[in-house]
Design a protein around this motif. Structure first.
Motif, PDB file in Angstrom:
ATOM      1  N   SER A  80       2.383  22.656  22.775  1.00  0.00           N
ATOM      2  CA  SER A  80       1.359  22.382  23.787  1.00  0.00           C
ATOM      3  C   SER A  80      -0.053  22.362  23.222  1.00  0.00           C
ATOM      4  CB  SER A  80       1.448  23.399  24.931  1.00  0.00           C
ATOM      5  OG  SER A  80       1.131  24.704  24.482  1.00  0.00           O
ATOM      6  N   PHE A  81      -0.292  22.994  22.083  1.00  0.00           N
ATOM      7  CA  PHE A  81      -1.613  22.970  21.479  1.00  0.00           C
ATOM      8  C   PHE A  81      -1.803  21.767  20.564  1.00  0.00           C
ATOM      9  CE2 PHE A  81      -3.309  27.621  21.720  1.00  0.00           C
ATOM     10  CZ  PHE A  81      -3.088  27.613  23.087  1.00  0.00           C
ATOM     11  N   ALA A  82      -0.719  21.132  20.159  1.00  0.00           N
ATOM     12  CA  ALA A  82      -0.803  20.000  19.243  1.00  0.00           C
ATOM     13  C   ALA A  82      -0.472  18.677  19.910  1.00  0.00           C
ATOM     14  CB  ALA A  82       0.137  20.217  18.047  1.00  0.00           C
ATOM     15  N   THR A  96       2.793  32.359  19.787  1.00  0.00           N
ATOM     16  CA  THR A  96       1.403  32.733  19.550  1.00  0.00           C
ATOM     17  C   THR A  96       0.794  31.785  18.532  1.00  0.00           C
ATOM     18  OG1 THR A  96       1.866  35.066  19.992  1.00  0.00           O
ATOM     19  CG2 THR A  96      -0.155  34.555  18.792  1.00  0.00           C
ATOM     20  N   ASP A  97      -0.283  31.144  18.915  1.00  0.00           N
ATOM     21  CA  ASP A  97      -0.960  30.218  18.013  1.00  0.00           C
ATOM     22  C   ASP A  97      -1.586  30.989  16.861  1.00  0.00           C
ATOM     23  OD1 ASP A  97      -2.103  27.567  17.349  1.00  0.00           O
ATOM     24  OD2 ASP A  97      -4.004  28.567  17.798  1.00  0.00           O
ATOM     25  N   THR A  98      -1.331  30.561  15.646  1.00  0.00           N
ATOM     26  CA  THR A  98      -1.800  31.303  14.475  1.00  0.00           C
ATOM     27  C   THR A  98      -3.308  31.223  14.288  1.00  0.00           C
ATOM     28  OG1 THR A  98      -1.358  29.362  13.099  1.00  0.00           O
ATOM     29  CG2 THR A  98       0.387  31.009  13.262  1.00  0.00           C
ATOM     30  N   VAL A  99      -3.957  30.219  14.851  1.00  0.00           N
ATOM     31  CA  VAL A  99      -5.399  30.057  14.683  1.00  0.00           C
ATOM     32  C   VAL A  99      -6.169  30.823  15.752  1.00  0.00           C
ATOM     33  CG1 VAL A  99      -7.304  28.402  14.647  1.00  0.00           C
ATOM     34  CG2 VAL A  99      -5.121  27.812  13.589  1.00  0.00           C
ATOM     35  N   LYS A 140       0.843  29.778  23.504  1.00  0.00           N
ATOM     36  CA  LYS A 140       1.119  28.365  23.723  1.00  0.00           C
ATOM     37  C   LYS A 140       2.609  28.221  23.993  1.00  0.00           C
ATOM     38  CE  LYS A 140       1.780  27.350  18.773  1.00  0.00           C
ATOM     39  NZ  LYS A 140       1.330  26.493  17.654  1.00  0.00           N
ATOM     40  N   TYR A 141       3.052  26.988  24.223  1.00  0.00           N
ATOM     41  CA  TYR A 141       4.451  26.768  24.563  1.00  0.00           C
ATOM     42  C   TYR A 141       5.033  25.629  23.740  1.00  0.00           C
ATOM     43  CZ  TYR A 141       3.848  29.936  28.467  1.00  0.00           C
ATOM     44  OH  TYR A 141       3.589  31.061  29.218  1.00  0.00           O
TER      45      TYR A 141
END
Length: 646
Positions: A230-232, A312-315, A320-321
């Motif tokens: 979902s973040f990308a 968990t987003d590393t940045v 996120k999913y």
């Protein structure tokens, strides 16, 4: 001379007052029998070339019109750089009104049948401002306005539309529209899960899809069936936006179906997720009164074979999913918890709900991903095209053929199958059907539909209604342009364009965006939660939040006070002590009150002053001090209803 404030030399050198009064003024124009204003011949330039209009978006986006025999040259590289336009003295006059295409045949045909007279055709100035706001989200600058008015080609409106459809500004404006439709917003509520990173990913997907002219059916299938991070990736955020973060999985699946039906079919199916339609929807939606909770569950079951994995987003360290299809999930009944009434099968019905499409009962093909199968069925159904063209129509005409646009009643669309005692829902049922068919035939191309609407005579009617007294019943006949207030973003950008002062010109100020670079134009904001120092002004004009508060075009006392007293207008724009401001640039090249008044009206209201307005402005400006009074005069123009409404 006023070339430095955007008035082309070829148009203006015969004398500002004479040329503008004849070619530009709204009221004093001579009008032909067909309602089209007469325009004088302009001077001839010997420099051949193409015609290029510039939309002042601070990014150099340009609208290009290919070389044509009537227009010999216009070149504008900046909002206030010198421009030249030459027009042959033997140019053809503007065409008489021609009714062609299904839009005009149906709209004017119904008016004729019902004894309703249409308004006259809009002037070029009125049309230019309208179509630029509707298609590109911006008002014209002075160079664009004067060049368009001096252009004598009979097809100049169609050429303008064509180039607006190809502009960057078009992509920005319709990205905003689709962001509203999909309710793309960061951290939507207390239990919201679409973070700024996900919002940005979906925004990028939307804008790329609009810029690439992706077919509407393909875009929707990707949104419904999309997988990934979902973040990308953009499409998974459509799922994330409609997740139920508290409750059972069936709540999320219900939400996915209900949202897709509302956004892409224009149907309020959500109520049948809590109770059968019979006895509940009869008075508002005949079609839904035949639907049951089982029908709803069977459509929601298409989403049961989807895995949403929290990560968990590393940045950013935010949740996120990851979305993916599976082959084992199923929609089970006998749930007694969650956000809806207990799901219980009827006597003799299985506990495991098999997927079937709400409108047809079609079941998925074996071995195919369920979400992809649902997306295929939804986009293939005639209601998908009907809902799309109706939504586009409302954006362009202010009122849908069916209202509300998300309240379609499929039992009341066709006069041949209308239930006894019921009224038709569409104002123009044949037109709705024809536009839907044309949309399908075009390959679900948004620009094809918008082009047809923007170039129709129905769209080009004036907002002024002169045949007689206006009656509210004429609204659904589309007998004149239905005026509306600019959106918050359009209004802010219009003030910037008219004043010549953009955020970057004000102490380096910009409109901030969470987890993304700042932007200069409000139309570039990815959602209503952003905007930094400009948020209060934008909120006053009811941009909503894409969650609990929908966008609204209503007017209010607070809005009037904001335009009169807000520091954004008063200090940073009207009284800006910067060389980029319109007032500073006007006074740099002229101190003649007549020229100052003309320049202010052209830049702010996209038209020249009437004779009475010009006389009053000159009398006011002659009293000096000129700079302060020029600023005050533009402030007054910002506060005319005509500025905010179009």
């Amino acid at each position: 001379m006023l070339e430095d404030v955007g008035i082309p030399r070829g148009v203006y050198r015969k004398g500002a007052a004479k040329i503008l009064a004849l070619a530009l003024a709204a009221a004093p124009l001579a009008v032909r029998a067909d309602g089209e204003p007469e325009t004088p011949d302009a001077a001839v330039s010997s420099a051949p070339g193409d015609c290029t209009f510039t939309i002042p978006d601070q990014r150099g986006a340009r609208l290009h019109i290919p070389k044509a025999p009537d227009v010999l040259r216009l070149e504008t590289r900046g909002a206030l750089e010198q421009s030249h336009l030459g027009v042959r003295s033997g140019s053809s006059p503007a065409p008489s009104r021609r009714y062609r295409g299904s839009i005009d045949v149906e709209i004017f045909g119904k008016m004729a049948a019902d004894g309703v007279a249409p308004a006259s055709r809009s002037s070029d100035a009125e049309y230019l401002r309208r179509v630029m706001l509707d298609l590109a989200g911006q008002i014209p600058d002075t160079a664009t306005l004067t060049a368009f008015l001096a252009d004598r080609r009979p097809d100049k409106r169609a050429l303008l539309v064509e180039n607006l459809l190809r502009s960057d500004a078009f992509d920005d404006r319709w990205t905003m529209w689709l962001g509203d439709l999909l309710e793309n917003v960061k951290t939507t509520a207390a239990n919201g899960v679409e973070q700024a990173q996900g919002r940005n990913a979906l925004y990028s997907f939307i804008r790329a899809s609009i810029a690439q002219a992706k077919p509407w059916d393909q875009l929707v299938r990707e949104l419904i069936a999309g997988s990934g991070d979902s973040f990308a990736d953009g499409p998974p955020n459509h799922w994330v936006r409609n997740m139920a973060t508290m409750g059972v999985a069936q709540d999320t699946w219900d939400n996915q179906f209900a949202a897709s039906a509302e956004k892409f079919l224009g149907m309020p199916c959500n109520c049948t997720g809590c109770h059968n339609g019979a006895g509940h929807t009869n008075s508002v939606n005949i079609y839904l009164s035949s639907k049951t909770r089982m029908d709803f569950w069977r459509s929601a079951a298409f989403f049961a074979q989807t895995t949403q994995t929290a990560a968990t987003d590393t940045v950013s360290g935010l949740r996120k999913y990851i979305l993916a299809d599976n082959t084992t999930g199923s929609y089970l009944l006998n749930t007694t918890s969650g956000n809806r009434p207990a799901r219980q099968p009827a006597t003799g019905q299985p506990n495991n709900v098999a997927p079937a499409f709400y409108l047809t009962g079609e079941t998925p093909q074996a071995g195919k991903p369920l979400r992809a199968e649902y997306a295929r069925m939804l986009t293939a159904h005639p209601q998908f095209a009907r809902a799309a063209v109706n939504t586009l129509w409302r954006e362009m005409f202010g009122v849908g053929i069916v209202e509300p646009v998300d309240g379609f009643d499929l039992s009341r669309l066709d006069p041949n199958t209308l239930p006894p005692g019921q009224t038709l829902q569409p104002s123009h049922p044949a037109l709705l059907s024809q536009l839907a068919s044309q949309f399908v035939a075009s390959g679900y191309d948004l620009r094809t539909m918008l082009r047809a609407m923007a170039t129709s005579e129905a769209y080009q009617l004036s907002a002024r209604y002169t045949p007689g007294p206006w009656k509210e019943t004429f609204t659904r006949h589309f007998a004149r342009r239905i005026t509306r207030r600019m959106t918050s973003e359009q209004l802010l950008d219009a003030i910037n364009t008219a004043s010549g002062v953009w955020p970057a010109n004000v102490n380096g100020d910009t409109m901030t965006v969470a987890s993304a670079s700042p932007v200069v134009r409000a139309m570039l904001l990815p959602d209503p939660r952003d905007g930094g120092n400009y948020s209060a002004f934008l909120n006053t004009f009811l941009r909503g939040n894409r969650d609990t508060n929908p966008r609204s075009g209503d007017a209010s006392t607070l809005q009037a006070l904001a335009l009169m007293n807000d520091g954004f207008v008063m200090l940073d724009r009207v009284h800006a002590k910067t060389s980029t401001s319109l007032v500073a640039r006007i006074l740099k090249v002229t101190t003649k009150p007549e020229d100052v008044a003309d320049a202010l009206w052209l830049a702010t209201l996209s038209r020249p002053p009437t004779a009475a307005e010009r006389a009053a402005a000159v009398a006011y400006l002659e009293g000096g001090p000129l700079a302060a009074k020029t600023e005050s005069l533009q402030w007054a123009l910002f506060n005319k209803l005509e500025f905010a409404f179009y």
